[in-house]
Design a protein around this motif. Sequence first.
Motif, PDB file in Angstrom:
ATOM      1  N   ASN A   2       0.836  -1.216  -0.034  1.00  0.00           N
ATOM      2  CA  ASN A   2       0.005  -0.073   0.147  1.00  0.00           C
ATOM      3  C   ASN A   2       0.893   1.470   0.055  1.00  0.00           C
ATOM      4  O   ASN A   2       2.146   1.300   0.224  1.00  0.00           O
ATOM      5  CB  ASN A   2      -0.971  -0.088   1.061  1.00  0.00           C
ATOM      6  CG  ASN A   2      -1.715  -1.247   1.142  1.00  0.00           C
ATOM      7  OD1 ASN A   2      -2.751  -1.720   0.109  1.00  0.00           O
ATOM      8  ND2 ASN A   2      -1.518  -2.134   2.348  1.00  0.00           N
ATOM      9  N   PHE A   3       0.188   2.400  -0.287  1.00  0.00           N
ATOM     10  CA  PHE A   3       0.814   3.692  -0.304  1.00  0.00           C
ATOM     11  C   PHE A   3       0.546   4.059   1.293  1.00  0.00           C
ATOM     12  O   PHE A   3      -0.600   4.283   1.787  1.00  0.00           O
ATOM     13  CB  PHE A   3       0.044   4.594  -1.158  1.00  0.00           C
ATOM     14  CG  PHE A   3       0.860   5.947  -1.077  1.00  0.00           C
ATOM     15  CD1 PHE A   3       1.936   6.306  -1.820  1.00  0.00           C
ATOM     16  CD2 PHE A   3       0.309   7.231  -0.444  1.00  0.00           C
ATOM     17  CE1 PHE A   3       2.483   7.459  -1.753  1.00  0.00           C
ATOM     18  CE2 PHE A   3       0.983   8.454  -0.260  1.00  0.00           C
ATOM     19  CZ  PHE A   3       2.018   8.584  -1.111  1.00  0.00           C
ATOM     20  N   THR A   4       1.603   4.236   1.893  1.00  0.00           N
ATOM     21  CA  THR A   4       1.530   4.653   3.277  1.00  0.00           C
ATOM     22  C   THR A   4       2.563   5.943   3.894  1.00  0.00           C
ATOM     23  O   THR A   4       3.645   6.026   3.005  1.00  0.00           O
ATOM     24  CB  THR A   4       2.161   3.469   4.192  1.00  0.00           C
ATOM     25  OG1 THR A   4       1.278   2.281   3.678  1.00  0.00           O
ATOM     26  CG2 THR A   4       1.882   3.580   5.705  1.00  0.00           C
ATOM     27  N   LEU A   5       2.221   6.678   4.632  1.00  0.00           N
ATOM     28  CA  LEU A   5       2.876   7.765   4.842  1.00  0.00           C
ATOM     29  C   LEU A   5       2.764   8.089   6.617  1.00  0.00           C
ATOM     30  O   LEU A   5       1.551   7.928   6.969  1.00  0.00           O
ATOM     31  CB  LEU A   5       2.031   9.301   4.201  1.00  0.00           C
ATOM     32  CG  LEU A   5       2.453   9.249   2.927  1.00  0.00           C
ATOM     33  CD1 LEU A   5       1.614  10.435   2.449  1.00  0.00           C
ATOM     34  CD2 LEU A   5       3.850   9.550   2.759  1.00  0.00           C
ATOM     35  N   ARG A   6       3.738   8.519   6.900  1.00  0.00           N
ATOM     36  CA  ARG A   6       3.586   9.131   8.421  1.00  0.00           C
ATOM     37  C   ARG A   6       3.616  10.503   8.415  1.00  0.00           C
ATOM     38  O   ARG A   6       4.327  11.266   7.372  1.00  0.00           O
ATOM     39  CB  ARG A   6       5.067   8.701   9.124  1.00  0.00           C
ATOM     40  CG  ARG A   6       5.293   9.509  10.388  1.00  0.00           C
ATOM     41  CD  ARG A   6       6.484   9.136  11.375  1.00  0.00           C
ATOM     42  NE  ARG A   6       6.344   7.735  11.894  1.00  0.00           N
ATOM     43  CZ  ARG A   6       7.107   6.757  11.655  1.00  0.00           C
ATOM     44  NH1 ARG A   6       8.305   6.992  10.501  1.00  0.00           N
ATOM     45  NH2 ARG A   6       7.095   5.680  11.930  1.00  0.00           N
ATOM     46  N   VAL A   7       2.534  11.083   8.818  1.00  0.00           N
ATOM     47  CA  VAL A   7       2.288  12.609   8.654  1.00  0.00           C
ATOM     48  C   VAL A   7       2.408  13.361  10.013  1.00  0.00           C
ATOM     49  O   VAL A   7       2.073  13.129  11.378  1.00  0.00           O
ATOM     50  CB  VAL A   7       0.596  12.514   8.328  1.00  0.00           C
ATOM     51  CG1 VAL A   7       0.087  14.354   8.211  1.00  0.00           C
ATOM     52  CG2 VAL A   7       0.462  11.967   7.087  1.00  0.00           C
TER      53      VAL A   7
ATOM     54  N   ILE B  16       2.108  16.786  11.979  1.00  0.00           N
ATOM     55  CA  ILE B  16       0.984  17.604  12.408  1.00  0.00           C
ATOM     56  C   ILE B  16       1.694  19.092  13.047  1.00  0.00           C
ATOM     57  O   ILE B  16       2.241  18.805  14.015  1.00  0.00           O
ATOM     58  CB  ILE B  16      -0.154  17.317  12.863  1.00  0.00           C
ATOM     59  CG1 ILE B  16      -0.938  16.252  12.336  1.00  0.00           C
ATOM     60  CG2 ILE B  16      -1.521  18.751  12.971  1.00  0.00           C
ATOM     61  CD1 ILE B  16      -1.159  16.575  10.676  1.00  0.00           C
ATOM     62  N   SER B  17       1.209  20.067  13.030  1.00  0.00           N
ATOM     63  CA  SER B  17       1.815  21.425  13.701  1.00  0.00           C
ATOM     64  C   SER B  17       1.612  21.493  14.955  1.00  0.00           C
ATOM     65  O   SER B  17       2.364  22.090  16.041  1.00  0.00           O
ATOM     66  CB  SER B  17       1.241  22.559  13.058  1.00  0.00           C
ATOM     67  OG  SER B  17      -0.174  22.522  13.112  1.00  0.00           O
ATOM     68  N   THR B  18       0.569  20.796  15.674  1.00  0.00           N
ATOM     69  CA  THR B  18       0.588  20.831  17.041  1.00  0.00           C
ATOM     70  C   THR B  18       1.325  19.665  17.800  1.00  0.00           C
ATOM     71  O   THR B  18       1.215  19.335  18.875  1.00  0.00           O
ATOM     72  CB  THR B  18      -1.048  20.444  17.312  1.00  0.00           C
ATOM     73  OG1 THR B  18      -1.437  19.154  16.631  1.00  0.00           O
ATOM     74  CG2 THR B  18      -1.818  21.595  17.079  1.00  0.00           C
ATOM     75  N   GLY B  19       2.022  18.873  16.985  1.00  0.00           N
ATOM     76  CA  GLY B  19       3.176  18.013  17.434  1.00  0.00           C
ATOM     77  C   GLY B  19       2.665  16.480  17.516  1.00  0.00           C
ATOM     78  O   GLY B  19       3.608  15.666  17.899  1.00  0.00           O
ATOM     79  N   LYS B  20       1.417  16.066  16.970  1.00  0.00           N
ATOM     80  CA  LYS B  20       1.142  14.902  16.787  1.00  0.00           C
ATOM     81  C   LYS B  20       1.547  14.398  15.547  1.00  0.00           C
ATOM     82  O   LYS B  20       1.603  14.867  14.625  1.00  0.00           O
ATOM     83  CB  LYS B  20      -0.326  14.798  17.307  1.00  0.00           C
ATOM     84  CG  LYS B  20      -1.492  15.269  16.054  1.00  0.00           C
ATOM     85  CD  LYS B  20      -2.745  15.031  16.528  1.00  0.00           C
ATOM     86  CE  LYS B  20      -3.598  15.968  15.383  1.00  0.00           C
ATOM     87  NZ  LYS B  20      -5.163  16.047  15.636  1.00  0.00           N
ATOM     88  N   THR B  21       1.595  12.768  15.440  1.00  0.00           N
ATOM     89  CA  THR B  21       1.709  11.972  14.085  1.00  0.00           C
ATOM     90  C   THR B  21       0.777  11.113  13.883  1.00  0.00           C
ATOM     91  O   THR B  21       0.420  10.535  15.103  1.00  0.00           O
ATOM     92  CB  THR B  21       3.307  11.678  14.321  1.00  0.00           C
ATOM     93  OG1 THR B  21       3.457  10.748  15.274  1.00  0.00           O
ATOM     94  CG2 THR B  21       4.159  12.739  14.304  1.00  0.00           C
ATOM     95  N   PHE B  22       0.563  10.509  12.654  1.00  0.00           N
ATOM     96  CA  PHE B  22      -0.165   9.404  12.883  1.00  0.00           C
ATOM     97  C   PHE B  22       0.230   8.875  11.371  1.00  0.00           C
ATOM     98  O   PHE B  22       1.142   9.429  10.644  1.00  0.00           O
ATOM     99  CB  PHE B  22      -1.629   9.559  12.571  1.00  0.00           C
ATOM    100  CG  PHE B  22      -2.019  10.766  12.029  1.00  0.00           C
ATOM    101  CD1 PHE B  22      -2.475  10.599  10.553  1.00  0.00           C
ATOM    102  CD2 PHE B  22      -2.475  12.087  12.231  1.00  0.00           C
ATOM    103  CE1 PHE B  22      -2.783  11.635   9.653  1.00  0.00           C
ATOM    104  CE2 PHE B  22      -3.060  13.015  11.533  1.00  0.00           C
ATOM    105  CZ  PHE B  22      -3.152  12.751  10.335  1.00  0.00           C
ATOM    106  N   ILE B  23      -0.199   7.506  11.111  1.00  0.00           N
ATOM    107  CA  ILE B  23       0.108   6.834   9.929  1.00  0.00           C
ATOM    108  C   ILE B  23      -1.175   7.071   8.996  1.00  0.00           C
ATOM    109  O   ILE B  23      -2.523   6.604   9.320  1.00  0.00           O
ATOM    110  CB  ILE B  23       0.517   5.574   9.937  1.00  0.00           C
ATOM    111  CG1 ILE B  23       1.776   5.299  10.912  1.00  0.00           C
ATOM    112  CG2 ILE B  23       0.569   4.625   8.710  1.00  0.00           C
ATOM    113  CD1 ILE B  23       2.987   5.904  10.393  1.00  0.00           C
ATOM    114  N   ILE B  24      -1.080   7.322   7.675  1.00  0.00           N
ATOM    115  CA  ILE B  24      -2.241   7.165   6.830  1.00  0.00           C
ATOM    116  C   ILE B  24      -1.970   6.332   5.759  1.00  0.00           C
ATOM    117  O   ILE B  24      -0.859   6.425   5.057  1.00  0.00           O
ATOM    118  CB  ILE B  24      -2.689   8.568   6.446  1.00  0.00           C
ATOM    119  CG1 ILE B  24      -3.970   8.607   5.369  1.00  0.00           C
ATOM    120  CG2 ILE B  24      -1.550   9.440   5.506  1.00  0.00           C
ATOM    121  CD1 ILE B  24      -4.457   9.934   5.020  1.00  0.00           C
ATOM    122  N   LYS B  25      -2.923   5.298   5.364  1.00  0.00           N
ATOM    123  CA  LYS B  25      -2.568   4.240   4.165  1.00  0.00           C
ATOM    124  C   LYS B  25      -3.818   4.072   3.320  1.00  0.00           C
ATOM    125  O   LYS B  25      -4.936   4.292   3.735  1.00  0.00           O
ATOM    126  CB  LYS B  25      -2.419   3.112   5.082  1.00  0.00           C
ATOM    127  CG  LYS B  25      -2.238   1.752   4.188  1.00  0.00           C
ATOM    128  CD  LYS B  25      -2.363   0.402   4.961  1.00  0.00           C
ATOM    129  CE  LYS B  25      -0.959   0.104   5.934  1.00  0.00           C
ATOM    130  NZ  LYS B  25      -0.889  -1.136   6.500  1.00  0.00           N
TER     131      LYS B  25
END
Length: 329
Positions: A38-43, A45-54
């Motif tokens: 799959n196409f997967t990214l670690r994103v 965010i300006s508020t300091g959080k991160t998540f994985i979107i797939k």
Amino acid sequence: MLLSDNLNILKTYLHSKNWISENEEVIKAEKPGNGNMNFTLRVYISTGKTFIIKQSRDYVEKYPSIAAPVERAITEGKFYEFTQTNKKLHSFMPDIFGIDEVNNIIVTQDLGLANDFTNLYKSKQQISTDEITSIIEYLSELHRSFRSETPNPIFANRAMRALNHEHIFIYPLMEENGFDLDNILKGLQKVAMEYKTDRDFKNIVKNLGEVYLSDGNYLLHGDYYLGSFLRSNRGVKIIDPEFCFYGYAEFDLGVLIAHLKMSEQSQKTIELAITNYKKSDDFNEILLNQFIGVEIMRRIIGIAQLPLTLSLEKRVDLLKEAKSLITNA
């Protein structure tokens, strides 16, 4: 919509799904690893959080010429939702934050800069006792907790099973499949032909394929190998259940044991895995051995190659062992 690492496109999309607030910005996006499907990214965010979107597309991300069921990411997301009602299983998996069924996109917890276990194929390192214990604990809990005489139809996953079936049970034993194994290791093509031309052996593998395609009572991860385990700062984590389905418990355990053998884990580790797995009354040891053998066979002479550093002699020995396990010789 196709996901992109373009930050403006990402921001617009994430805002539209209310997965980030209007005052949050996407400041960075990167690939979190070397995934195949799959196409997967670690994103970030300006508020300091991160998540994985797939996002899953109608082809395999690493091999665009290979078609694949487009809805597989949604199946993965629903697996997380379904199984995380169990606290023990939840502790092993990332949280699921969002599912977009229209675009086949899921958003999950970022487990941090974790590494999978695939380096074991070439590093000669050993899995620790704690790690193999955790890996088996998860599998036992999954199979026991979600056993059902009337399996949830959400997890029939027939298209993904058909894809996997082709690459496990059919493609490796085709005499002419367009894949020259000598490009992997000189001499391997000749070795493979011994198996590709053995009709009795091929018939047994074909029958095992029918077992794989038939429905069983156990919810399986479906791809329980070293690439689906992460070493994180919070212990072992389990990911990528997109091949999940209701089938036979012996398949998951068989795949795991095959990869322990191919990564040259100690016999003590293999025995620990088999001993610690909590078998049900209907567990079939012969079927377990056959699935171990098939997984070894397909990884050595099929297209789904691993980063093995094994010599030709060692691969020949593993293939002989695999044949013995499959034929119960």
